[in-house]
Design an enzyme around this catalytic site. Structure first.
Site, PDB file in Angstrom:
ATOM      1  N   HIS A 141       8.362 -26.481  -0.102  1.00 53.93           N
ATOM      2  CA  HIS A 141       7.575 -27.517  -0.771  1.00 53.93           C
ATOM      3  C   HIS A 141       6.469 -26.924  -1.627  1.00 53.93           C
ATOM      4  CE1 HIS A 141       9.541 -30.816   1.369  1.00 53.93           C
ATOM      5  NE2 HIS A 141       9.668 -29.923   2.315  1.00 53.93           N
ATOM      6  N   GLU A 179       0.819  -1.220   0.000  1.00 51.36           N
ATOM      7  CA  GLU A 179       0.000   0.000   0.000  1.00 51.36           C
ATOM      8  C   GLU A 179       0.843   1.256   0.000  1.00 51.36           C
ATOM      9  OE1 GLU A 179      -2.964   0.190   3.085  1.00 51.36           O
ATOM     10  OE2 GLU A 179      -4.421  -0.622   1.685  1.00 51.36           O
ATOM     11  N   LYS A 190     -14.129   1.480  -3.400  1.00 46.00           N
ATOM     12  CA  LYS A 190     -14.975   1.659  -2.210  1.00 46.00           C
ATOM     13  C   LYS A 190     -16.268   2.395  -2.563  1.00 46.00           C
ATOM     14  CE  LYS A 190     -11.282   1.804   1.262  1.00 46.00           C
ATOM     15  NZ  LYS A 190     -10.584   2.647   2.240  1.00 46.00           N
TER      16      LYS A 190
END
Lengths: 426, 426
Positions: free
Chosen positions: B302, B281, B416
């Site tokens: 892995h 951010e 938003k």
């Protein structure tokens, strides 16, 4: 029968997202180049090869693990899965869709950490805990180390545990350290198919045994996988081939070298981790590959979205949504007395998440980022099976387009060897 | 007083990893360019600015949250933190180093998911659960939605909950929806410093209140942070500046556009997530930035190591190790009767993890991948405080070198807004 999900790729192409997207002609030519791989898969399967795909239509091999799972559910409060990477992530991804009480039957010990493992053991009721040890090669350091730690713990109990009752071992046939240990201690053994690599093992007992312990309908998982497989094999431009072509083309021609998998469903968080291994280990070879990024909506809107929207234009996005999510709690209108919060009134949490996904998709596309959408009708065993198959096919087809083998992970051998050397040197 | 960790960067430079590494002269010139930013930080702090750094040396402001935490520990079995992104990850990263029994006091509800939140509520004993609602702006959709869901649940109980006893609200001063709600329901309120952005809030009450509830020594967190800050401000080439220069230089000149943070300690898994938000951010702006990748050792050996070693050479690595990890269970020699497993005999799980980290570092360097090492003496509050400060400084300095502001996240606003529009439209 209806497919378990819809797959939309328009917003990955130049016509929709301009120069963030792939050119139509590049896309077409990659699809052309991928078709032989699809035919090859069909042929190899007919000759009895590629069991990780073939498992989808098998029905005969589940009886043993069904009765084992039933016994474990009856006799034990908790089953601890000792295994890492491909021995764990498929089971985790599957079990995540079970209800909380069922999920809690299982603990996946996939990382090695001294303090963490001591805590895990301290938290187990010895008499009511069963351990399933999974290692295809039978020589995975972490899994063996955990197994020896449990064996020591088991004998230290006031009433030392009857080991064959408390252990199940899954490893491939033939001689290996884990199998020798199981033989010596007379622990029940199940065979890991030597032809099914760990990260492709979710449709085998490796993924389905945990699913059964969590009470899931694993036959539906296979049916969903078979449905997706059959369509992919029958169609000219099936979804997994289109997606593979896009991933490879977007990386090569548009510098979109990372692929973000962003499900808007808490239960798919581990699925994204499963995909991350599948894609990374299969494609990260010879300097090639596309880096997979596992994300989760909406929470990562508050940690990664700024970077995705306005950082370097080096990512493509796969947003997975659920058309009929569990609604969960409803925001009762009488609680909302603030006009600024009127937008929340009468919404379910599930509905809010759906809308957030839609807003994120539109914002990504609006900013020119290639975005594919996978829309599940609902989140259940059948859909998840379909997703497993879709992404396994996509991965194998992408490997073909990159000119590498999807199987094996040759580069990590040196690090494994060094670990053993250093430990042996003391 | 000794620094809480050592920082080694040689294996990020050309002299060690050849053309995977940064040229010494580029490195030097980036450091030169970063020095003014360090002076600026010093100056702004002296004028009373940059409270996210200044908090490290404050001692006066903890009394209120100390007594609150003590009361919550006494009166409740569980504290649920409602908050997302910067309102949650710092607390999660900190609480992760507490013992299991203490960690279990806290639940961080950072994602929104209908089914998941219903499960969370079903799992709470109403009378013994307290909710801490954290939203700096007081208008975070997810956090408000969760809060309304809890309010409805609270009144539906046979004995409806006394809300002021069961809630604590943290938001910035001034008028906002969450504060208005708290006022209306007379919920206890604590101020979120308006000058401390969410992702920089770990040293404020946002991170430290959860830490206190988990029984941690939060003063030691601040002391560790202060120690790192003071050294950074006093030195010519402090570690955070060197690291910022490397990240920016490696991306620009060597195409190392992703930075993998790979701790070998289970308790640092959430720390890597905290860093991922901080870095993403803060730096993902104007097409610039370096993509942070949160990983965990040894489990990601892995799943990701194959890609890291042999995939595209587009990543740099930060491996965090612990010199004195908790050993955890020991592998008792008498259990090892297989000569192939002799290398495990007498080892603790902690020691195996240490060796695995060493082998991974050597393999990465050997393949020419720039790799920095951070070695913690042990994993405790002081060290973690030091790490928080180190990475906050590194991030702000990297922003300076990239020519962007580390603060704010302007690009996510449109998503938003869309969410609220769509929800309002029904």
């Amino acid at each position: 029968m209806a497919q378990p999900f819809d797959h939309y790729i328009d917003a990955c192409l130049e016509a929709t997202v301009s120069d963030g997207g792939l050119r139509e002609d590049s896309f077409r030519s990659l699809i052309e180049r991928g078709r032989p791989a699809l035919r090859e898969i069909r042929g190899e399967l007919a000759r009895g090869g590629l069991p990780h795909f073939g498992l989808a239509s098998r029905r005969d091999d589940l009886r043993v693990i069904e009765s084992l799972a039933m016994r474990l559910r009856e006799d034990f409060r908790r089953v601890v899965i000792l295994g890492t990477g491909g021995s764990s992530l498929g089971g985790q991804a599957l079990v995540a869709i079970a209800p909380a009480a069922e999920r809690r039957r299982l603990v996946f010990a996939d990382n090695l950490d001294g303090g963490g493992f001591a805590e895990l053991l301290a938290d187990c009721e010895p008499a009511r805990t069963h351990f399933v040890v999974i290692s295809k090669s039978g020589s995975t350091t972490e899994t063996l180390a955990q197994t020896f730690a449990v064996l020591d713990w088991a004998r230290r109990q006031k009433r030392p545990l009857d080991l064959p009752r408390h252990f199940t071992v899954i490893t491939e046939p033939g001689d290996n350290p884990l199998r020798r240990l199981a033989d010596r201690l007379r622990l029940p053994l199940l065979d890991h198919d030597p032809e099914v690599g760990g990260r492709f093992s979710v449709l085998s007992l490796v993924g389905l045994l945990p699913g059964l312990i969590a009470g899931l309908d694993v036959m539906a998982v296979r049916k969903g996988a078979a449905l997706v497989f059959e369509r992919a094999i029958a169609e000219e431009d099936p979804a997994p081939l289109a997606a593979a072509a896009l991933a490879v083309g977007l990386a090569r021609e548009r510098g979109r070298t990372q692929q973000v998998i962003l499900p808007y469903a808490g239960a798919l968080e581990r699925f994204a981790q499963w995909h991350r291994q599948l894609w990374a280990e299969s494609l990260g070879k010879n300097g090639r590959g596309v880096t997979p990024v596992a994300a989760l909506g909406p929470v990562d809107q508050h940690s990664q979205l700024q970077l995705w929207l306005d950082g370097p234009a080096d990512k493509s996005f796969t947003v997975i949504t659920v058309a009929e999510p569990e609604p969960g709690p409803m925001i009762e209108p009488d609680l909302i007395q603030d006009p600024d919060l009127g937008y929340l009134s009468g919404q379910s949490l599930g509905a809010i998440v759906k809308i957030q996904a839609r807003a994120t998709i539109e914002t990504l596309v609006d900013r020119g980022h290639p975005t594919r959408m996978i829309r599940l009708q609902r989140l259940d065993e059948r859909t998840l099976g379909g997703l497993f198959m879709h992404f396994m096919l996509e991965t194998v087809l992408a490997a073909h387009l990159l000119g590498i083998s999807a199987y094996g992970q040759p580069a990590v051998e040196s690090s494994k060897k060094l670990t053993k050397q250093y430990l042996a040197a003391g």
